[in-house]
Scaffold this active site. Structure first.
Site, mmCIF file in Angstrom:
data_model
loop_
_atom_site.group_PDB
_atom_site.id
_atom_site.type_symbol
_atom_site.label_atom_id
_atom_site.label_comp_id
_atom_site.label_asym_id
_atom_site.label_seq_id
_atom_site.Cartn_x
_atom_site.Cartn_y
_atom_site.Cartn_z
ATOM 1 N N THR A 7 6.481 -19.377 82.166
ATOM 2 C CA THR A 7 5.784 -18.735 81.050
ATOM 3 C C THR A 7 4.521 -19.521 80.734
ATOM 4 O O THR A 7 4.496 -20.744 80.882
ATOM 5 C CB THR A 7 6.661 -18.653 79.777
ATOM 6 O OG1 THR A 7 5.877 -18.098 78.712
ATOM 7 C CG2 THR A 7 7.187 -20.002 79.334
ATOM 8 N N ALA A 10 2.903 -21.251 75.089
ATOM 9 C CA ALA A 10 3.277 -22.609 74.660
ATOM 10 C C ALA A 10 4.430 -22.588 73.661
ATOM 11 O O ALA A 10 5.284 -23.480 73.670
ATOM 12 C CB ALA A 10 2.065 -23.306 74.052
ATOM 13 N N LYS A 12 6.926 -20.454 73.565
ATOM 14 C CA LYS A 12 8.172 -20.246 74.310
ATOM 15 C C LYS A 12 8.579 -21.516 75.049
ATOM 16 O O LYS A 12 9.762 -21.863 75.088
ATOM 17 C CB LYS A 12 7.989 -19.122 75.332
ATOM 18 C CG LYS A 12 7.932 -17.736 74.746
ATOM 19 C CD LYS A 12 7.941 -16.750 75.894
ATOM 20 C CE LYS A 12 7.736 -15.334 75.451
ATOM 21 N NZ LYS A 12 7.733 -14.424 76.608
ATOM 22 N N ASP A 66 11.419 -12.513 78.681
ATOM 23 C CA ASP A 66 10.553 -11.429 78.220
ATOM 24 C C ASP A 66 11.144 -10.965 76.906
ATOM 25 O O ASP A 66 12.362 -10.821 76.765
ATOM 26 C CB ASP A 66 10.454 -10.278 79.215
ATOM 27 C CG ASP A 66 9.230 -9.432 78.895
ATOM 28 O OD1 ASP A 66 8.100 -9.944 79.040
ATOM 29 O OD2 ASP A 66 9.389 -8.276 78.449
ATOM 30 N N PHE A 146 5.393 -18.926 66.500
ATOM 31 C CA PHE A 146 4.282 -18.216 67.127
ATOM 32 C C PHE A 146 4.476 -16.718 66.900
ATOM 33 O O PHE A 146 5.470 -16.289 66.309
ATOM 34 C CB PHE A 146 4.209 -18.538 68.620
ATOM 35 C CG PHE A 146 5.374 -17.999 69.419
ATOM 36 C CD1 PHE A 146 6.572 -18.694 69.472
ATOM 37 C CD2 PHE A 146 5.285 -16.786 70.106
ATOM 38 C CE1 PHE A 146 7.658 -18.198 70.195
ATOM 39 C CE2 PHE A 146 6.361 -16.278 70.836
ATOM 40 C CZ PHE A 146 7.552 -16.996 70.878
ATOM 41 N N GLY A 147 3.545 -15.938 67.409
ATOM 42 C CA GLY A 147 3.682 -14.479 67.377
ATOM 43 C C GLY A 147 3.905 -13.932 65.974
ATOM 44 O O GLY A 147 3.201 -14.272 65.028
ATOM 45 N N ASP A 149 6.323 -14.463 63.971
ATOM 46 C CA ASP A 149 7.197 -15.306 63.137
ATOM 47 C C ASP A 149 6.808 -15.331 61.659
ATOM 48 O O ASP A 149 7.699 -15.298 60.792
ATOM 49 C CB ASP A 149 7.222 -16.754 63.669
ATOM 50 C CG ASP A 149 8.137 -16.908 64.875
ATOM 51 O OD1 ASP A 149 8.914 -15.978 65.163
ATOM 52 O OD2 ASP A 149 8.067 -17.965 65.531
ATOM 53 N N HIS A 174 16.763 -14.684 68.673
ATOM 54 C CA HIS A 174 17.014 -13.891 69.879
ATOM 55 C C HIS A 174 16.951 -14.785 71.123
ATOM 56 O O HIS A 174 17.863 -14.778 71.943
ATOM 57 C CB HIS A 174 15.978 -12.761 69.953
ATOM 58 C CG HIS A 174 14.556 -13.201 69.723
ATOM 59 N ND1 HIS A 174 14.186 -13.967 68.651
ATOM 60 C CD2 HIS A 174 13.425 -13.036 70.452
ATOM 61 C CE1 HIS A 174 12.887 -14.223 68.720
ATOM 62 N NE2 HIS A 174 12.415 -13.667 69.808
HETATM 63 P P1 IMP Z 1 6.058 -11.519 76.485
HETATM 64 O O1 IMP Z 1 7.553 -11.734 76.486
HETATM 65 O O2 IMP Z 1 5.343 -12.639 77.117
HETATM 66 O O3 IMP Z 1 5.708 -10.166 76.997
HETATM 67 O O4 IMP Z 1 5.584 -11.575 74.982
HETATM 68 C C1 IMP Z 1 6.412 -11.255 73.945
HETATM 69 C C2 IMP Z 1 5.620 -11.127 72.655
HETATM 70 O O5 IMP Z 1 6.561 -10.734 71.650
HETATM 71 C C3 IMP Z 1 5.002 -12.428 72.164
HETATM 72 O O6 IMP Z 1 3.694 -12.594 72.603
HETATM 73 C C4 IMP Z 1 5.087 -12.255 70.652
HETATM 74 O O7 IMP Z 1 4.024 -11.464 70.213
HETATM 75 C C5 IMP Z 1 6.378 -11.459 70.480
HETATM 76 N N1 IMP Z 1 7.518 -12.388 70.332
HETATM 77 C C6 IMP Z 1 8.524 -12.615 71.214
HETATM 78 N N2 IMP Z 1 9.376 -13.546 70.760
HETATM 79 C C7 IMP Z 1 8.880 -13.931 69.570
HETATM 80 C C8 IMP Z 1 9.315 -14.898 68.624
HETATM 81 O O8 IMP Z 1 10.289 -15.628 68.791
HETATM 82 N N3 IMP Z 1 8.562 -14.986 67.514
HETATM 83 C C9 IMP Z 1 7.464 -14.224 67.277
HETATM 84 N N4 IMP Z 1 6.999 -13.342 68.150
HETATM 85 C C10 IMP Z 1 7.710 -13.184 69.297
#
Ligand code: IMP
Length: 199
Positions: A7, A10, A12, A66, A146-147, A149, A174
């Site tokens: 991945t 950062a 993750k 993912d 991140f994301g 959160d 998750h």
């Molecule tokens: P991918 O799995 O790289 O396609 O990206 C998943 C996307 O979902 C991330 O870039 C975040 O926007 C969102 N996401 C997945 N897991 C989390 C998390 O634990 N916290 C917040 N956002 C998440």
């Protein structure tokens, strides 16, 4: 065992490294390897694409996650497209876009889903899944994680995921749940493979 973490995110990497600390694996980064485009329509397909590419190129087992956010009022969107929601370029912009879409919505339920795949260079896959349900606030709170959160309050909690430490988030998240299933399966070494086919 040496394992590549496939991945470029950062946030993750931090969560995966923290969660797997007890397994005694040597986790390695991608080492400049580009990840394939996420062309799948399911978390499983995209996680397999990333993990397999890294496992085959590096000749080592590789782990990929993912994941996505499924919003009830948006019929489960953005789901597998969470990383590019609204074609917005940053976490902050995606959060603003989500808030805009949910403006005035009474139903603010959502869930995070994570599918973690450990791929071996011979093509064998192990798949683990975890989910976390909660609600979305009307504005961001917290600096960690991140994301999405800062907008997400898990059911039974008062803080957002961004107001928790990495360890607190892992205990309920998750990704933490999917990784806990992986750890359990590997407690006594790599799990036995099921016989393929059988006919
Ligand atoms: P991918 O799995 O790289 O396609 O990206 C998943 C996307 O979902 C991330 O870039 C975040 O926007 C969102 N996401 C997945 N897991 C989390 C998390 O634990 N916290 C917040 N956002 C998440």
């Amino acid at each position: 065992m040496r394992v590549v973490v496939a991945t470029g995110n950062a946030g993750k990497v931090r969560e995966i490294a923290e969660a797997l600390g007890g397994l005694g694996w040597q986790l390695e980064g991608l080492g400049g390897l580009p990840l394939p485009e996420e062309t799948g329509t399911t978390y499983e397909e995209n996680a397999a694409l990333k993990a397999c590419a890294a496992a085959v190129t590096r000749g080592l087992p590789a782990l990929a996650d993912d994941s996505g956010l499924e919003v009830a009022a948006l019929n489960g969107q953005p789901g597998v497209y969470s990383a590019r929601f609204g074609n917005r370029a940053s976490d902050t912009e995606r959060n603003l876009y989500l808030l805009e879409k949910l403006r005035g919505a009474a139903d603010r339920r959502a869930r995070f889903v994570s599918v973690v795949i450990l791929a071996y260079p011979d093509g064998h896959l192990e798949t683990y899944r975890g989910e976390l349900t909660g609600t979305l606030l009307e504005g961001p709170r917290g600096e960690n994680g991140f994301g999405y959160d800062p907008l997400f309050v898990p059911d039974g909690e008062t803080r957002t995921l961004a107001e928790m430490t990495v360890a607190e988030k892992r205990a309920i998240s998750h990704r933490g749940r999917a990784l806990a299933a992986l750890i359990e399966a590997h407690r006594n070494g790599p799990p036995a493979r099921e016989e393929a086919g059988g006919e």
